[in-house]
Design a protein around this motif. Structure first.
Motif, PDB file in Angstrom:
ATOM      1  N   TYR A   1       0.834  -1.205   0.000  1.00  0.00           N
ATOM      2  CA  TYR A   1       0.000   0.000   0.000  1.00  0.00           C
ATOM      3  C   TYR A   1       0.870   1.258   0.000  1.00  0.00           C
ATOM      4  N   ARG A   2       1.884   1.272   0.853  1.00  0.00           N
ATOM      5  CA  ARG A   2       2.778   2.438   0.931  1.00  0.00           C
ATOM      6  C   ARG A   2       3.576   2.618  -0.357  1.00  0.00           C
ATOM      7  N   LEU A   3       4.055   1.528  -0.922  1.00  0.00           N
ATOM      8  CA  LEU A   3       4.802   1.624  -2.178  1.00  0.00           C
ATOM      9  C   LEU A   3       3.890   2.067  -3.321  1.00  0.00           C
ATOM     10  N   GLY A   4       2.650   1.632  -3.305  1.00  0.00           N
ATOM     11  CA  GLY A   4       1.697   2.083  -4.324  1.00  0.00           C
ATOM     12  C   GLY A   4       1.444   3.575  -4.217  1.00  0.00           C
ATOM     13  N   GLY A   5       1.308   4.064  -2.998  1.00  0.00           N
ATOM     14  CA  GLY A   5       1.130   5.505  -2.791  1.00  0.00           C
ATOM     15  C   GLY A   5       2.351   6.274  -3.249  1.00  0.00           C
ATOM     16  N   LEU A   6       3.524   5.753  -2.938  1.00  0.00           N
ATOM     17  CA  LEU A   6       4.764   6.401  -3.354  1.00  0.00           C
ATOM     18  C   LEU A   6       4.856   6.442  -4.880  1.00  0.00           C
ATOM     19  N   ALA A   7       4.494   5.349  -5.548  1.00  0.00           N
ATOM     20  CA  ALA A   7       4.538   5.304  -7.010  1.00  0.00           C
ATOM     21  C   ALA A   7       3.576   6.329  -7.609  1.00  0.00           C
ATOM     22  N   THR A   8       2.416   6.473  -7.015  1.00  0.00           N
ATOM     23  CA  THR A   8       1.444   7.452  -7.494  1.00  0.00           C
ATOM     24  C   THR A   8       1.994   8.862  -7.354  1.00  0.00           C
ATOM     25  N   PHE A   9       2.539   9.175  -6.189  1.00  0.00           N
ATOM     26  CA  PHE A   9       3.109  10.507  -5.984  1.00  0.00           C
ATOM     27  C   PHE A   9       4.314  10.742  -6.891  1.00  0.00           C
ATOM     28  N   ALA A  10       5.135   9.710  -7.110  1.00  0.00           N
ATOM     29  CA  ALA A  10       6.294   9.860  -7.993  1.00  0.00           C
ATOM     30  C   ALA A  10       5.845  10.219  -9.406  1.00  0.00           C
ATOM     31  N   GLU A  11       4.799   9.581  -9.872  1.00  0.00           N
ATOM     32  CA  GLU A  11       4.275   9.914 -11.200  1.00  0.00           C
ATOM     33  C   GLU A  11       3.747  11.349 -11.230  1.00  0.00           C
TER      34      GLU A  11
END
Length: 166
Positions: A36-46
């Motif tokens: 979940y945290r990595l998914g959020g990070l990936a979204t913010f990175a994009e």
């Protein structure tokens, strides 16, 4: 006899659906926090990569949790062509509760000179605190600048400051 066969067929049709519904309900209650945290990070990175946000923050997590996330977070950053900075002492402003990241680490997600802007803002706040001038409009200005780095709309920044004045 027809009634019994009809009832059996009905039960055979409905029981698998009930099992699937129960399985889906269980799946929703057991979220893998790391993913979940990595998914959020990936979204913010994009969002940072495409310019929707200037600066984004990962979830605030314990140092050990950050250690466990870091390798995958760095991979995501490379893929999204953004930079990461492991912040162990996140700037505290009136945008968020004072203890939001107390004792926790946060990844700053950014491009270009944004990290320099963040660190300069953090230094300015520190200097104001040291001189006893971190009050009133100076204090609100630090929060506004942090909110702008996070690409928050002005109205949201003002609302958050009113809610979280430390």
């Amino acid at each position: 006899m027809r009634r019994i066969i009809g009832s059996i067929i009905f039960l055979l049709l409905i029981i698998p659906n009930l099992c699937v519904a129960q399985e889906s309900a269980n799946m929703n209650s057991q979220i893998d926090q790391r993913s979940y945290r990595l998914g959020g990070l990936a979204t913010f990175a994009e969002m940072v990569r495409v310019g929707v946000k200037t600066l984004a923050l990962s979830a605030a997590v314990t140092p050990g949790e950050m250690d466990a996330l870091l390798e995958d977070a760095e991979r995501i950053a490379r893929e999204e062509e953004v930079m990461l900075y492991r912040e162990t002492d996140l700037i505290v402003t009136d945008l968020f509760p004072a203890d939001v990241a107390l004792g926790k680490h946060v990844l700053l997600i950014y491009k270009g000179a944004t990290l320099d802007e963040y660190l300069a803002l953090k230094k300015r706040k520190s200097d104001l605190v040291e001189s006893g001038s971190y009050t009133g409009e100076e204090r609100r200005d630090i929060a506004r600048q942090f909110g702008k780095l996070l690409s928050y709309p002005d109205a949201v920044i003002e609302e958050m400051m009113d809610i979280h004045q430390n």
